[in-house]
Motif scaffolding. Structure first.
Motif, short mmCIF file in Angstrom:
data_model
loop_
_atom_site.label_atom_id
_atom_site.label_comp_id
_atom_site.label_asym_id
_atom_site.label_seq_id
_atom_site.Cartn_x
_atom_site.Cartn_y
_atom_site.Cartn_z
N ALA A 34 1.04 -1.17 0.05
CA ALA A 34 0.04 0.07 0.04
C ALA A 34 0.90 1.23 0.08
CB ALA A 34 -1.01 -0.04 1.30
N THR A 35 2.12 1.28 0.79
CA THR A 35 2.79 2.23 0.77
C THR A 35 3.65 2.61 -0.71
OG1 THR A 35 3.45 1.84 3.12
CG2 THR A 35 5.23 3.11 1.70
N ALA A 36 3.79 1.62 -1.33
CA ALA A 36 4.24 1.62 -2.71
C ALA A 36 3.39 2.27 -3.63
CB ALA A 36 4.72 0.09 -3.31
N GLU A 37 2.18 2.29 -3.36
CA GLU A 37 0.91 2.81 -4.07
C GLU A 37 0.74 4.20 -3.70
OE1 GLU A 37 -2.01 0.19 -3.90
OE2 GLU A 37 -1.34 -1.36 -5.13
N GLY A 38 1.90 4.76 -2.72
CA GLY A 38 1.43 6.21 -2.04
C GLY A 38 0.20 6.40 -1.06
N ASP A 39 -0.01 5.10 -0.38
CA ASP A 39 -0.81 5.26 0.82
C ASP A 39 0.02 5.72 2.01
OD1 ASP A 39 -2.61 4.64 2.84
OD2 ASP A 39 -3.16 3.03 2.16
N ARG A 40 -0.29 6.91 2.47
CA ARG A 40 0.13 7.55 3.59
C ARG A 40 -0.19 6.98 4.79
NH1 ARG A 40 2.96 12.28 2.32
NH2 ARG A 40 2.46 13.21 0.42
N ARG A 41 -1.58 6.66 5.05
CA ARG A 41 -1.98 5.73 6.11
C ARG A 41 -1.15 4.61 6.47
NH1 ARG A 41 -8.41 7.23 6.35
NH2 ARG A 41 -8.12 9.26 6.48
N ALA A 42 -1.01 3.62 5.26
CA ALA A 42 -0.34 2.45 5.27
C ALA A 42 1.18 2.82 5.84
CB ALA A 42 -0.68 1.62 4.08
N PHE A 43 1.60 3.80 5.30
CA PHE A 43 3.07 4.08 5.65
C PHE A 43 3.13 4.36 7.08
CE2 PHE A 43 6.76 7.08 5.68
CZ PHE A 43 7.56 6.11 5.30
N ALA A 44 2.20 5.13 7.53
CA ALA A 44 2.06 5.35 9.09
C ALA A 44 2.11 4.24 9.91
CB ALA A 44 1.16 6.48 9.48
N LYS A 45 1.22 3.51 9.59
CA LYS A 45 0.87 2.20 10.25
C LYS A 45 2.37 1.32 10.22
CE LYS A 45 -3.81 1.69 9.85
NZ LYS A 45 -5.15 0.98 9.33
N LEU A 46 2.74 1.29 9.06
CA LEU A 46 4.23 0.51 8.79
C LEU A 46 5.39 1.08 9.84
CD1 LEU A 46 5.65 -1.90 7.36
CD2 LEU A 46 6.32 -0.08 5.67
N TYR A 47 5.21 2.52 10.06
CA TYR A 47 6.14 3.05 10.72
C TYR A 47 6.04 2.80 12.20
CZ TYR A 47 8.65 7.01 13.26
OH TYR A 47 9.42 7.55 14.09
N GLN A 48 4.66 2.84 12.69
CA GLN A 48 4.42 2.35 14.00
C GLN A 48 4.66 1.02 14.37
OE1 GLN A 48 0.15 3.37 14.02
NE2 GLN A 48 0.41 4.74 15.64
N ALA A 49 4.70 0.24 13.38
CA ALA A 49 4.88 -1.21 13.63
C ALA A 49 6.32 -1.75 13.88
CB ALA A 49 4.10 -2.24 12.45
N THR A 50 7.26 -0.82 13.04
CA THR A 50 8.58 -1.17 12.85
C THR A 50 9.48 -0.18 13.34
OG1 THR A 50 8.77 -0.01 10.62
CG2 THR A 50 8.31 -2.36 10.67
N SER A 51 9.36 1.02 13.88
CA SER A 51 10.14 2.11 14.15
C SER A 51 11.12 1.74 15.35
CB SER A 51 9.37 3.36 14.27
OG SER A 51 8.23 3.30 15.31
N GLY A 52 10.18 1.13 16.14
CA GLY A 52 11.09 0.73 17.62
C GLY A 52 12.24 -0.31 17.13
N LYS A 53 12.15 -1.05 16.21
CA LYS A 53 13.15 -1.93 15.86
C LYS A 53 14.13 -1.13 15.17
CE LYS A 53 15.18 -5.88 15.14
NZ LYS A 53 16.16 -6.51 15.83
N LEU A 54 13.79 -0.45 14.27
CA LEU A 54 14.89 0.22 13.35
C LEU A 54 15.55 1.21 14.25
CD1 LEU A 54 13.13 -1.05 11.14
CD2 LEU A 54 13.58 1.20 9.86
N TYR A 55 14.89 2.10 15.14
CA TYR A 55 15.55 2.95 16.14
C TYR A 55 16.53 2.24 17.01
CZ TYR A 55 16.21 6.70 19.81
OH TYR A 55 17.01 7.46 20.39
N ALA A 56 16.21 1.16 17.63
CA ALA A 56 17.28 0.39 18.12
C ALA A 56 18.28 -0.24 17.45
CB ALA A 56 16.46 -0.86 18.72
#
Length: 179
Positions: free
Chosen positions: A13-35
């Motif tokens: 969905a992010t690849a199709e430009g869906d900003r909400r999907a990108f925000a959800k992906l960020y919420q789901a993965t940001s902790g791991k990437l930040y670590a």
């Protein structure tokens, strides 16, 4: 829904430009990437910068993801790691680190600088006691930030051998550094 399939769905969905999907992906993965970024960079501001650059790259390259590259999270972590390593390699990071170390040495006075220098010499002496393979793997893994898979690729040695060299090398370093 399985976590990986949820990540794939959000990335598509992010690849199709869906900003909400990108925000959800960020919420789901940001902790791991930040670590990952914080572990490599040891500074919150730089970890946040690396993470921001990584997510910009994910946004722009979401359509380039393929399942054969591993899970979505592994793909995103590798992007974040490379951004953090780019920052580590940059001249400005090395200059900032030197200035920070100098400020700490200045603030702790001559005695603190002497202890710091003595510890560095002791670590160097202990590193010199390691076998060549152990020393090389520890330097590449801990000082250059390479993963076990990258070490395997870089050296051509089997994964088990690399893990053994690192484990035995760290044990030997610990024994050498203990009072």
């Amino acid at each position: 829904m399985e976590l990986e399939s949820q990540h794939v769905k959000l990335l598509c969905a992010t690849a199709e430009g869906d900003r909400r999907a990108f925000a959800k992906l960020y919420q789901a993965t940001s902790g791991k990437l930040y670590a990952v970024c914080l572990q490599l960079l040891q500074r919150r501001d730089l970890a946040e910068e690396a993470m921001q650059e990584a997510y910009v790259k994910v946004w722009h390259n979401a359509a380039d993801y393929h399942n054969d590259k591993g899970s979505v999270l592994v793909w995103m972590v590798s992007i974040a790691r490379y951004r953090a390593l780019d920052i580590l390699r940059s001249a400005s990071y090395r200059r900032e680190t030197r200035e920070s170390v100098q400020e700490q040495a200045d603030s702790s006075g001559p005695q603190g600088a002497l202890f710091e220098q003595r510890d560095k010499v002791r670590i160097d002496e202990c590193m010199d006691t390691l076998e060549d393979g152990q020393r090389q793997m520890i330097q590449l893994a801990y000082f250059r930030g390479l993963t076990h898979a990258e070490l395997t690729e870089h050296t051509g040695s089997p994964l088990g051998t690399i893990k053994s060299w690192i484990r035995r090398g760290l044990q030997k370093l610990k024994r050498c550094l203990e009072p």
